[in-house]
Motif scaffolding. Structure first.
Motif, PDB file in Angstrom:
ATOM      1  N   ASP A  68      18.232 -13.189  71.026  1.00  0.00           N
ATOM      2  CA  ASP A  68      18.419 -12.213  72.002  1.00  0.00           C
ATOM      3  C   ASP A  68      19.560 -11.402  71.806  1.00  0.00           C
ATOM      4  OD1 ASP A  68      20.151 -14.024  73.037  1.00  0.00           O
ATOM      5  OD2 ASP A  68      19.234 -13.987  75.101  1.00  0.00           O
ATOM      6  N   GLY A  69      20.590 -11.592  70.837  1.00  0.00           N
ATOM      7  CA  GLY A  69      21.661 -10.726  70.646  1.00  0.00           C
ATOM      8  C   GLY A  69      23.013 -11.108  71.233  1.00  0.00           C
ATOM      9  N   HIS A  99      15.186 -23.148  72.363  1.00  0.00           N
ATOM     10  CA  HIS A  99      14.128 -23.199  73.103  1.00  0.00           C
ATOM     11  C   HIS A  99      13.878 -21.919  73.879  1.00  0.00           C
ATOM     12  CE1 HIS A  99      13.917 -27.693  72.729  1.00  0.00           C
ATOM     13  NE2 HIS A  99      15.170 -27.719  72.666  1.00  0.00           N
ATOM     14  N   LYS A 100      12.570 -21.156  73.480  1.00  0.00           N
ATOM     15  CA  LYS A 100      12.548 -20.177  74.102  1.00  0.00           C
ATOM     16  C   LYS A 100      11.162 -20.139  74.916  1.00  0.00           C
ATOM     17  CE  LYS A 100      11.203 -15.264  72.693  1.00  0.00           C
ATOM     18  NZ  LYS A 100      10.967 -14.307  71.749  1.00  0.00           N
ATOM     19  N   ILE A 117      18.373  -6.355  85.009  1.00  0.00           N
ATOM     20  CA  ILE A 117      18.498  -7.480  84.101  1.00  0.00           C
ATOM     21  C   ILE A 117      17.760  -7.224  82.932  1.00  0.00           C
ATOM     22  CG2 ILE A 117      18.467  -9.820  83.844  1.00  0.00           C
ATOM     23  CD1 ILE A 117      19.208 -10.002  86.666  1.00  0.00           C
ATOM     24  N   ASP A 118      17.973  -6.862  81.849  1.00  0.00           N
ATOM     25  CA  ASP A 118      16.980  -6.841  80.539  1.00  0.00           C
ATOM     26  C   ASP A 118      16.801  -8.350  79.977  1.00  0.00           C
ATOM     27  OD1 ASP A 118      15.651  -5.665  78.992  1.00  0.00           O
ATOM     28  OD2 ASP A 118      17.268  -5.184  77.401  1.00  0.00           O
ATOM     29  N   MET A 119      15.673  -8.846  80.668  1.00  0.00           N
ATOM     30  CA  MET A 119      15.448 -10.182  80.138  1.00  0.00           C
ATOM     31  C   MET A 119      13.902 -10.349  79.951  1.00  0.00           C
ATOM     32  SD  MET A 119      16.778 -13.786  81.986  1.00  0.00           S
ATOM     33  CE  MET A 119      15.374 -14.264  83.144  1.00  0.00           C
ATOM     34  N   ASN A 120      13.466 -10.960  78.720  1.00  0.00           N
ATOM     35  CA  ASN A 120      11.931 -11.141  78.662  1.00  0.00           C
ATOM     36  C   ASN A 120      11.680 -12.434  78.187  1.00  0.00           C
ATOM     37  OD1 ASN A 120      13.103 -11.011  75.724  1.00  0.00           O
ATOM     38  ND2 ASN A 120      12.039  -8.995  75.545  1.00  0.00           N
ATOM     39  N   ALA A 121      12.786 -13.261  78.251  1.00  0.00           N
ATOM     40  CA  ALA A 121      12.541 -14.730  77.868  1.00  0.00           C
ATOM     41  C   ALA A 121      13.702 -15.351  78.458  1.00  0.00           C
ATOM     42  CB  ALA A 121      12.504 -14.954  76.324  1.00  0.00           C
TER      43      ALA A 121
END
Length: 147
Positions: A68-69, A99-100, A117-121
């Motif tokens: 995720d950077g 773990h994702k 909040i930029d979060m997709n996992a």
């Protein structure tokens, strides 16, 4: 007309602001019950920023980012690694499982729009092993100066 006391005014303000900060139950439920996929083993060099003895975790600054950077991750330590044996600021090679747990589009969009909040996992990192690396140690630089 009845005047409100300062205490009543401030408690009303607190209720408004806490409502704005609240995350809906459907979002917290999905985050708390996220299903992690099969872990991916990663190998990264970096150094320890912080050691959390009571939680058996460390914060590590990695030279190369994870998926995720991020360059800073919190690693859960295995029982075989004692926090007392670790040193902050020295270079290690970390081998860990990433773990994702992907989040639904609905939750990701809510977090982006409402909370910025930029979060997709959700990610969790479990350290498997670590090795101290001898990167530009002070001993070798001292020897070079003597020549």
């Amino acid at each position: 007309m009845v005047k409100k006391t300062d205490e009543e005014k401030s408690s009303k303000k607190e209720k408004k602001s806490s409502k704005k900060d609240d995350i809906p139950n459907w979002v917290t439920d999905e985050i708390q019950n996220a299903k992690f996929e099969k872990p991916e083993e990663l190998k990264r060099a970096g150094y320890i920023l912080e050691i959390y003895d009571s939680d058996n975790k460390i914060d590590a600054q990695l030279y190369d980012p994870v998926e995720d950077g991020r360059h800073i991750v919190t690693l859960d330590l295995p029982k075989k690694i004692k926090t007392s044996d670790l040193e902050k600021g020295v270079v290690y090679e970390f081998i860990f499982d990433q773990h994702k747990a992907p989040l639904s589009k609905k939750v990701s969009e809510f977090l982006q729009k409402e909370k910025e909040i930029d979060m997709n996992a959700i990610y969790q990192f479990d350290l498997k092993s670590m090795e101290l690396l001898d990167v530009g140690s002070s001993e070798s630089s001292d020897e070079d100066l003597e020549e």
